[in-house]
Design an enzyme around this catalytic site. Structure first.
Site, PDB file in Angstrom:
ATOM      1  N   SER A  55       0.124 -14.228 -30.033  1.00  0.00           N
ATOM      2  CA  SER A  55       0.183 -13.693 -28.671  1.00  0.00           C
ATOM      3  C   SER A  55       1.506 -13.981 -27.971  1.00  0.00           C
ATOM      4  O   SER A  55       1.897 -13.258 -27.058  1.00  0.00           O
ATOM      5  CB  SER A  55      -0.965 -14.265 -27.826  1.00  0.00           C
ATOM      6  OG  SER A  55      -0.949 -15.688 -27.844  1.00  0.00           O
ATOM      7  N   GLY A  92      -4.165 -14.176 -30.906  1.00  0.00           N
ATOM      8  CA  GLY A  92      -5.187 -14.946 -31.605  1.00  0.00           C
ATOM      9  C   GLY A  92      -4.904 -15.189 -33.070  1.00  0.00           C
ATOM     10  O   GLY A  92      -5.695 -15.848 -33.760  1.00  0.00           O
ATOM     11  N   ASN A 120      -1.898 -21.297 -32.862  1.00  0.00           N
ATOM     12  CA  ASN A 120      -3.353 -21.162 -32.808  1.00  0.00           C
ATOM     13  C   ASN A 120      -4.045 -22.077 -33.817  1.00  0.00           C
ATOM     14  O   ASN A 120      -5.168 -22.541 -33.573  1.00  0.00           O
ATOM     15  CB  ASN A 120      -3.762 -19.707 -33.048  1.00  0.00           C
ATOM     16  CG  ASN A 120      -3.454 -18.834 -31.835  1.00  0.00           C
ATOM     17  OD1 ASN A 120      -3.708 -19.216 -30.698  1.00  0.00           O
ATOM     18  ND2 ASN A 120      -2.889 -17.667 -32.081  1.00  0.00           N
ATOM     19  N   ASP A 203      -3.270 -19.264 -17.517  1.00  0.00           N
ATOM     20  CA  ASP A 203      -3.872 -20.031 -18.612  1.00  0.00           C
ATOM     21  C   ASP A 203      -3.027 -21.231 -19.015  1.00  0.00           C
ATOM     22  O   ASP A 203      -3.455 -22.082 -19.789  1.00  0.00           O
ATOM     23  CB  ASP A 203      -4.143 -19.140 -19.825  1.00  0.00           C
ATOM     24  CG  ASP A 203      -2.877 -18.474 -20.385  1.00  0.00           C
ATOM     25  OD1 ASP A 203      -1.766 -18.898 -20.020  1.00  0.00           O
ATOM     26  OD2 ASP A 203      -3.011 -17.537 -21.188  1.00  0.00           O
ATOM     27  N   HIS A 206       0.633 -18.967 -21.935  1.00  0.00           N
ATOM     28  CA  HIS A 206       1.471 -17.790 -22.190  1.00  0.00           C
ATOM     29  C   HIS A 206       2.532 -17.607 -21.114  1.00  0.00           C
ATOM     30  O   HIS A 206       2.218 -17.635 -19.921  1.00  0.00           O
ATOM     31  CB  HIS A 206       0.593 -16.536 -22.281  1.00  0.00           C
ATOM     32  CG  HIS A 206      -0.383 -16.584 -23.416  1.00  0.00           C
ATOM     33  ND1 HIS A 206      -1.697 -16.989 -23.256  1.00  0.00           N
ATOM     34  CD2 HIS A 206      -0.218 -16.308 -24.734  1.00  0.00           C
ATOM     35  CE1 HIS A 206      -2.305 -16.950 -24.426  1.00  0.00           C
ATOM     36  NE2 HIS A 206      -1.434 -16.542 -25.341  1.00  0.00           N
TER      37      HIS A 206
END
Length: 229
Positions: A55, A92, A120, A203, A206
């Site tokens: 991402s 993801g 991730n 979040d 990002h």
């Protein structure tokens, strides 16, 4: 009789005009084809930079043209460097997922392959040896497909809440793989961005538009000398 002769001359004149017009049309058509061919050749001479990641590469939460691969393309264009950037980021994505979809991605010619995966894995607590093995397998597959491809590895780090031992060993994966394979390393993709609230989305993971600009600079520090040769 004179009327007939004049009429015949008139027909000859029309015929000449018609032939000349057809010739001009053919020349124009041929010229257009030549131009199209030239454009095709010019386009095909562009080298390709493929950003293969998660991402962070995809530009999660932002427009595609705000993600760092698009910013790298703008930089290349401004310097008149003949490279086409392909954003192959998938939100993801883990190293295992990247390894599984790699063959499809490598159906195209890639001159520079920027590998940005692993974050991730770390956030999910995947065994570190598995992450290391998957990254090495991706590097091997790229070179098996195209030995001339330049591979650039993007280093990642984890927040301390994952545990000191785990985060410390995770951080060492990237420089060790870069040294082992003798490939360029971006020491930390999110340098000067990670952990800074105003440069990250809600979040906290990002980058924002401004954060992506800094990430692009981090990438360019390593990529710039490679594409400028």
């Amino acid at each position: 009789m004179q009327t007939i002769l004049k009429f015949r001359y008139f027909l000859v004149f029309l015929l000449l005009i018609s032939c000349g017009g057809d010739s001009g049309a053919k020349k124009e058509s041929q010229s257009t084809k030549d131009t199209d061919t030239e454009n095709t050749v010019t386009s095909s001479t562009n080298k390709t930079i493929l950003f293969f990641g998660d991402s962070l590469t995809a530009g999660f939460g932002l427009e595609v043209d705000e993600a760092f691969p698009a910013l790298i393309q703008s930089k290349l264009d401004s310097l008149q460097l003949s490279y086409t950037v392909i954003n192959s980021g998938l939100s993801g994505e883990t190293t295992a997922g990247g390894r599984n979809r790699l063959n499809w991605v490598l159906n195209q010619k890639v001159d520079v392959f920027v590998l940005e995966l692993g974050a991730n894995d770390g956030l999910r607590g995947i065994p570190l040896q598995e992450t290391r093995n998957n990254l090495q397998a991706i590097i091997d597959q790229v070179w098996q497909k195209s030995p001339e491809t330049v591979i650039v590895l993007a280093g990642m780090q984890l927040p301390p809440n994952m545990g000191q031992d785990y985060t410390s060993e995770f951080r060492t994966i990237f420089p060790e793989l870069a040294e082992k394979n003798e490939i360029p390393l971006i020491p930390f993709l999110l340098k000067d961005v990670g952990g800074i609230p105003e440069l990250n989305q809600e979040d906290g993971i990002h980058p924002t538009v401004e954060g992506q600009k800094i990430v692009a600079n981090n990438v360019w520090e390593v990529l710039g000398p490679i594409v400028s040769k």
